[in-house]
Design a protein around this motif. Structure first.
Motif, PDB file in Angstrom:
ATOM      1  N   HIS A  60      30.976  12.287  -2.643  1.00  0.00           N
ATOM      2  CA  HIS A  60      32.504  11.897  -2.802  1.00  0.00           C
ATOM      3  C   HIS A  60      32.910  12.501  -4.257  1.00  0.00           C
ATOM      4  O   HIS A  60      32.235  12.157  -5.270  1.00  0.00           O
ATOM      5  N   GLU A  61      34.076  13.010  -4.257  1.00  0.00           N
ATOM      6  CA  GLU A  61      34.722  13.254  -5.445  1.00  0.00           C
ATOM      7  C   GLU A  61      35.977  12.392  -5.541  1.00  0.00           C
ATOM      8  O   GLU A  61      36.583  12.265  -4.514  1.00  0.00           O
ATOM      9  N   GLN A  62      36.109  11.450  -6.744  1.00  0.00           N
ATOM     10  CA  GLN A  62      37.184  10.515  -6.473  1.00  0.00           C
ATOM     11  C   GLN A  62      38.034  10.632  -7.764  1.00  0.00           C
ATOM     12  O   GLN A  62      37.521  10.924  -9.078  1.00  0.00           O
ATOM     13  N   TYR A  63      39.171  10.405  -7.713  1.00  0.00           N
ATOM     14  CA  TYR A  63      40.310  10.480  -8.832  1.00  0.00           C
ATOM     15  C   TYR A  63      41.171   9.008  -8.677  1.00  0.00           C
ATOM     16  O   TYR A  63      41.550   8.834  -7.727  1.00  0.00           O
ATOM     17  N   VAL A  64      41.046   8.343  -9.912  1.00  0.00           N
ATOM     18  CA  VAL A  64      41.661   7.000  -9.893  1.00  0.00           C
ATOM     19  C   VAL A  64      43.237   7.188 -10.160  1.00  0.00           C
ATOM     20  O   VAL A  64      43.482   7.851 -11.069  1.00  0.00           O
ATOM     21  N   LEU A  65      44.050   6.599  -9.136  1.00  0.00           N
ATOM     22  CA  LEU A  65      45.455   6.812  -9.225  1.00  0.00           C
ATOM     23  C   LEU A  65      46.001   5.599  -9.937  1.00  0.00           C
ATOM     24  O   LEU A  65      47.139   5.987 -10.687  1.00  0.00           O
ATOM     25  N   GLU A  66      45.511   4.347  -9.803  1.00  0.00           N
ATOM     26  CA  GLU A  66      46.280   3.285 -10.286  1.00  0.00           C
ATOM     27  C   GLU A  66      45.359   2.053 -10.504  1.00  0.00           C
ATOM     28  O   GLU A  66      44.372   2.056  -9.736  1.00  0.00           O
ATOM     29  N   GLY A  67      45.552   1.175 -11.411  1.00  0.00           N
ATOM     30  CA  GLY A  67      44.876  -0.023 -11.398  1.00  0.00           C
ATOM     31  C   GLY A  67      43.400   0.290 -12.345  1.00  0.00           C
ATOM     32  O   GLY A  67      43.462   1.254 -12.949  1.00  0.00           O
ATOM     33  N   GLU A  68      42.959  -1.016 -12.620  1.00  0.00           N
ATOM     34  CA  GLU A  68      41.472  -0.807 -13.062  1.00  0.00           C
ATOM     35  C   GLU A  68      40.607  -1.827 -12.333  1.00  0.00           C
ATOM     36  O   GLU A  68      40.941  -2.751 -11.995  1.00  0.00           O
ATOM     37  N   TYR A  69      39.291  -1.164 -12.101  1.00  0.00           N
ATOM     38  CA  TYR A  69      38.176  -1.895 -11.397  1.00  0.00           C
ATOM     39  C   TYR A  69      36.871  -1.366 -11.737  1.00  0.00           C
ATOM     40  O   TYR A  69      36.872  -0.457 -12.706  1.00  0.00           O
ATOM     41  N   THR A  70      35.973  -2.065 -11.206  1.00  0.00           N
ATOM     42  CA  THR A  70      34.614  -1.746 -11.789  1.00  0.00           C
ATOM     43  C   THR A  70      33.907  -0.905 -10.607  1.00  0.00           C
ATOM     44  O   THR A  70      34.174  -1.266  -9.130  1.00  0.00           O
ATOM     45  N   VAL A  71      33.238   0.077 -10.541  1.00  0.00           N
ATOM     46  CA  VAL A  71      32.450   0.903  -9.813  1.00  0.00           C
ATOM     47  C   VAL A  71      30.958   0.707 -10.292  1.00  0.00           C
ATOM     48  O   VAL A  71      30.634   1.008 -11.354  1.00  0.00           O
ATOM     49  N   GLY A  72      30.061   0.452  -9.263  1.00  0.00           N
ATOM     50  CA  GLY A  72      28.899   0.511  -9.454  1.00  0.00           C
ATOM     51  C   GLY A  72      27.910   1.571  -8.928  1.00  0.00           C
ATOM     52  O   GLY A  72      28.358   1.914  -7.767  1.00  0.00           O
ATOM     53  N   ILE A  73      27.250   2.279  -9.482  1.00  0.00           N
ATOM     54  CA  ILE A  73      26.785   3.406  -9.044  1.00  0.00           C
ATOM     55  C   ILE A  73      25.268   3.340  -9.356  1.00  0.00           C
ATOM     56  O   ILE A  73      24.842   3.392 -10.717  1.00  0.00           O
TER      57      ILE A  73
END
Length: 120
Positions: A60-73
């Motif tokens: 997965h390649e991801q690009y954050v558009l809006e907001g703030e959140y936590t990603v666990g990897i």
């Protein structure tokens, strides 16, 4: 050779993601539209959304558009916000949590084909 595709944002249908409380997915361009290799999807994460630990069969390649959140990897937690980008390799355990007051959204590019999700 693939034909050019232009889709209006109003054409995109969003569906709730099964095991993910507060997450929805819309396929912007994918194999159903005739894209030969990749799909671009847009996900939304409502305030309070939690997506459990899981793996995917594809990167997965991801690009954050809006907001703030936590990603666990794997064993790390990352606070992400608009403009950030991520690579989540195939088979790597990851999860999402939006503890903020605002919804989050991100684009996710994946290879076409089966993307089996396995809850951990």
């Amino acid at each position: 050779m693939a034909e050019p595709i232009v889709r209006n944002g109003d054409e995109i249908e969003y569906e709730t993601v099964g095991a993910a409380e507060g997450m929805a997915k819309g396929v912007l361009i994918g194999d159903e539209q005739g894209a030969p290799n990749f799909a671009i999807r847009r996900f939304t994460l409502e305030s309070g959304a939690e997506v459990p630990e899981h793996t995917n069969e594809v990167e997965h390649e991801q690009y954050v558009l809006e907001g703030e959140y936590t990603v666990g990897i794997e064993d790390e937690e990352y606070e992400v916000s608009a403009g950030d980008s991520l690579l989540i390799p195939a088979g790597v355990v990851h999860w999402y949590r939006n503890e903020g007051d605002e919804s989050g959204a991100f684009l996710c590019a994946v290879p076409n084909g089966d993307d089996e999700i396995n809850l951990v």
